[in-house]
Design a protein around this motif. Structure first.
Motif, PDB file in Angstrom:
ATOM      1  N   LEU A   3      23.855  27.693   1.274  1.00  0.00           N
ATOM      2  CA  LEU A   3      23.869  26.145   2.415  1.00  0.00           C
ATOM      3  C   LEU A   3      24.613  26.524   3.934  1.00  0.00           C
ATOM      4  CD1 LEU A   3      24.728  23.036   0.107  1.00  0.00           C
ATOM      5  CD2 LEU A   3      22.115  23.776   0.279  1.00  0.00           C
ATOM      6  N   ALA A   4      24.308  26.267   4.546  1.00  0.00           N
ATOM      7  CA  ALA A   4      24.741  26.258   6.273  1.00  0.00           C
ATOM      8  C   ALA A   4      26.229  25.153   5.661  1.00  0.00           C
ATOM      9  CB  ALA A   4      24.580  25.912   6.993  1.00  0.00           C
ATOM     10  N   PRO A   5      27.160  25.829   5.234  1.00  0.00           N
ATOM     11  CA  PRO A   5      28.533  24.799   5.750  1.00  0.00           C
ATOM     12  C   PRO A   5      29.309  24.191   7.079  1.00  0.00           C
ATOM     13  CG  PRO A   5      29.632  26.958   4.536  1.00  0.00           C
ATOM     14  CD  PRO A   5      28.330  26.805   4.982  1.00  0.00           C
ATOM     15  N   SER A   6      28.768  25.062   8.288  1.00  0.00           N
ATOM     16  CA  SER A   6      28.709  24.735   9.531  1.00  0.00           C
ATOM     17  C   SER A   6      27.528  23.196   9.677  1.00  0.00           C
ATOM     18  CB  SER A   6      29.010  25.546  10.210  1.00  0.00           C
ATOM     19  OG  SER A   6      27.738  25.998   9.983  1.00  0.00           O
ATOM     20  N   ALA A   7      26.828  23.142   9.371  1.00  0.00           N
ATOM     21  CA  ALA A   7      25.388  22.166   9.949  1.00  0.00           C
ATOM     22  C   ALA A   7      26.506  21.183   9.814  1.00  0.00           C
ATOM     23  CB  ALA A   7      24.901  22.500   8.659  1.00  0.00           C
ATOM     24  N   PHE A   8      27.086  20.527   9.812  1.00  0.00           N
ATOM     25  CA  PHE A   8      27.713  19.351  10.094  1.00  0.00           C
ATOM     26  C   PHE A   8      28.888  19.717  10.372  1.00  0.00           C
ATOM     27  CE2 PHE A   8      23.874  17.542   7.359  1.00  0.00           C
ATOM     28  CZ  PHE A   8      23.481  16.868   8.252  1.00  0.00           C
ATOM     29  N   ALA A   9      29.577  20.294  11.175  1.00  0.00           N
ATOM     30  CA  ALA A   9      30.662  20.356  11.706  1.00  0.00           C
ATOM     31  C   ALA A   9      31.001  19.600  12.720  1.00  0.00           C
ATOM     32  CB  ALA A   9      31.132  21.465  12.252  1.00  0.00           C
ATOM     33  N   THR A  10      31.939  18.996  13.301  1.00  0.00           N
ATOM     34  CA  THR A  10      32.485  17.956  14.244  1.00  0.00           C
ATOM     35  C   THR A  10      32.685  18.476  14.805  1.00  0.00           C
ATOM     36  OG1 THR A  10      34.627  17.620  13.393  1.00  0.00           O
ATOM     37  CG2 THR A  10      32.795  16.446  12.068  1.00  0.00           C
ATOM     38  N   GLU A  11      32.892  20.019  15.109  1.00  0.00           N
ATOM     39  CA  GLU A  11      33.231  20.244  16.676  1.00  0.00           C
ATOM     40  C   GLU A  11      33.144  22.237  16.793  1.00  0.00           C
ATOM     41  OE1 GLU A  11      38.089  21.519  15.730  1.00  0.00           O
ATOM     42  OE2 GLU A  11      37.350  19.768  16.992  1.00  0.00           O
ATOM     43  N   ALA A  12      32.862  22.004  17.873  1.00  0.00           N
ATOM     44  CA  ALA A  12      31.959  24.105  17.856  1.00  0.00           C
ATOM     45  C   ALA A  12      33.227  24.277  17.681  1.00  0.00           C
ATOM     46  CB  ALA A  12      31.918  24.333  19.564  1.00  0.00           C
ATOM     47  N   HIS A  13      32.381  25.766  17.123  1.00  0.00           N
ATOM     48  CA  HIS A  13      34.236  26.584  16.421  1.00  0.00           C
ATOM     49  C   HIS A  13      34.867  27.173  17.425  1.00  0.00           C
ATOM     50  CE1 HIS A  13      34.988  30.229  14.444  1.00  0.00           C
ATOM     51  NE2 HIS A  13      34.928  29.967  13.419  1.00  0.00           N
ATOM     52  N   SER A  14      36.229  27.783  17.353  1.00  0.00           N
ATOM     53  CA  SER A  14      36.695  28.142  18.320  1.00  0.00           C
ATOM     54  C   SER A  14      36.349  29.144  18.749  1.00  0.00           C
ATOM     55  CB  SER A  14      38.149  28.295  17.711  1.00  0.00           C
ATOM     56  OG  SER A  14      38.824  29.522  16.772  1.00  0.00           O
ATOM     57  N   SER A  15      35.379  30.426  18.347  1.00  0.00           N
ATOM     58  CA  SER A  15      35.481  31.520  18.912  1.00  0.00           C
ATOM     59  C   SER A  15      34.114  31.238  19.957  1.00  0.00           C
ATOM     60  CB  SER A  15      34.168  32.056  17.864  1.00  0.00           C
ATOM     61  OG  SER A  15      33.452  31.816  17.294  1.00  0.00           O
ATOM     62  N   ARG A  16      33.820  30.248  20.264  1.00  0.00           N
ATOM     63  CA  ARG A  16      32.846  30.053  21.412  1.00  0.00           C
ATOM     64  C   ARG A  16      33.714  29.559  22.729  1.00  0.00           C
ATOM     65  NH1 ARG A  16      28.610  31.731  19.209  1.00  0.00           N
ATOM     66  NH2 ARG A  16      30.765  32.078  17.938  1.00  0.00           N
ATOM     67  N   SER A  17      32.660  30.111  23.584  1.00  0.00           N
ATOM     68  CA  SER A  17      32.844  29.561  24.835  1.00  0.00           C
ATOM     69  C   SER A  17      33.358  28.346  25.846  1.00  0.00           C
ATOM     70  CB  SER A  17      32.414  30.363  25.891  1.00  0.00           C
ATOM     71  OG  SER A  17      30.933  30.301  26.827  1.00  0.00           O
ATOM     72  N   TYR A  22      28.282  22.130  22.586  1.00  0.00           N
ATOM     73  CA  TYR A  22      28.028  21.211  21.160  1.00  0.00           C
ATOM     74  C   TYR A  22      26.771  20.113  21.015  1.00  0.00           C
ATOM     75  CZ  TYR A  22      29.273  20.114  16.873  1.00  0.00           C
ATOM     76  OH  TYR A  22      29.147  19.024  15.447  1.00  0.00           O
ATOM     77  N   ILE A  23      26.377  20.348  19.892  1.00  0.00           N
ATOM     78  CA  ILE A  23      25.698  19.210  19.865  1.00  0.00           C
ATOM     79  C   ILE A  23      25.365  18.784  18.232  1.00  0.00           C
ATOM     80  CG2 ILE A  23      23.230  17.809  19.490  1.00  0.00           C
ATOM     81  CD1 ILE A  23      22.658  19.908  21.810  1.00  0.00           C
ATOM     82  N   PRO A  24      26.316  17.808  17.789  1.00  0.00           N
ATOM     83  CA  PRO A  24      26.791  17.193  16.187  1.00  0.00           C
ATOM     84  C   PRO A  24      25.204  17.203  16.212  1.00  0.00           C
ATOM     85  CG  PRO A  24      27.841  16.523  17.721  1.00  0.00           C
ATOM     86  CD  PRO A  24      26.786  16.461  18.648  1.00  0.00           C
ATOM     87  N   THR A  25      25.342  17.947  14.636  1.00  0.00           N
ATOM     88  CA  THR A  25      23.649  18.182  13.402  1.00  0.00           C
ATOM     89  C   THR A  25      22.855  16.791  13.761  1.00  0.00           C
ATOM     90  OG1 THR A  25      24.367  20.948  13.089  1.00  0.00           O
ATOM     91  CG2 THR A  25      22.489  18.764  11.474  1.00  0.00           C
ATOM     92  N   ALA A  26      24.155  15.946  13.047  1.00  0.00           N
ATOM     93  CA  ALA A  26      23.765  14.759  12.849  1.00  0.00           C
ATOM     94  C   ALA A  26      22.954  13.770  14.267  1.00  0.00           C
ATOM     95  CB  ALA A  26      25.041  14.163  12.868  1.00  0.00           C
ATOM     96  N   ASP A  27      23.382  14.251  14.922  1.00  0.00           N
ATOM     97  CA  ASP A  27      22.930  13.384  16.992  1.00  0.00           C
ATOM     98  C   ASP A  27      21.298  13.845  16.752  1.00  0.00           C
ATOM     99  OD1 ASP A  27      25.426  12.307  16.968  1.00  0.00           O
ATOM    100  OD2 ASP A  27      26.034  13.176  18.509  1.00  0.00           O
ATOM    101  N   VAL A  28      21.234  15.038  16.575  1.00  0.00           N
ATOM    102  CA  VAL A  28      20.079  15.569  16.589  1.00  0.00           C
ATOM    103  C   VAL A  28      18.868  15.311  15.724  1.00  0.00           C
ATOM    104  CG1 VAL A  28      19.056  17.852  15.965  1.00  0.00           C
ATOM    105  CG2 VAL A  28      21.009  18.255  17.196  1.00  0.00           C
ATOM    106  N   ILE A  29      19.699  15.206  14.156  1.00  0.00           N
ATOM    107  CA  ILE A  29      18.732  15.042  13.094  1.00  0.00           C
ATOM    108  C   ILE A  29      18.226  12.787  13.518  1.00  0.00           C
ATOM    109  CG2 ILE A  29      18.634  14.203  10.768  1.00  0.00           C
ATOM    110  CD1 ILE A  29      20.142  16.395  10.234  1.00  0.00           C
TER     111      ILE A  29
END
Length: 58
Positions: A3-17, A22-29
């Protein structure tokens, strides 16, 4: 099963510029559902190996 545990993350990972949008997966679905699409599950049959799956055309 993997499974992809970050699929429903609430914010971008700190390594992102700061340019990363960031677009939440829930919004896309939710958007896909509004347009008549429905998420579904596609699992790999037990007899299929990762190598065989990679060489099959879809």
């Amino acid at each position: 099963m993997q499974l992809a545990p970050s699929a429903f993350a609430t914010e971008a990972h700190s390594s992102r510029s700061s340019r990363y949008a960031y677009i939440p997966t829930a919004d896309v679905i939710a958007g896909l559902r509004r347009e008549g699409f429905a998420p579904c599950w596609r699992g790999r049959p037990a007899r299929e190996t990762p190598t065989a799956a990679a060489t099959q055309s879809t």
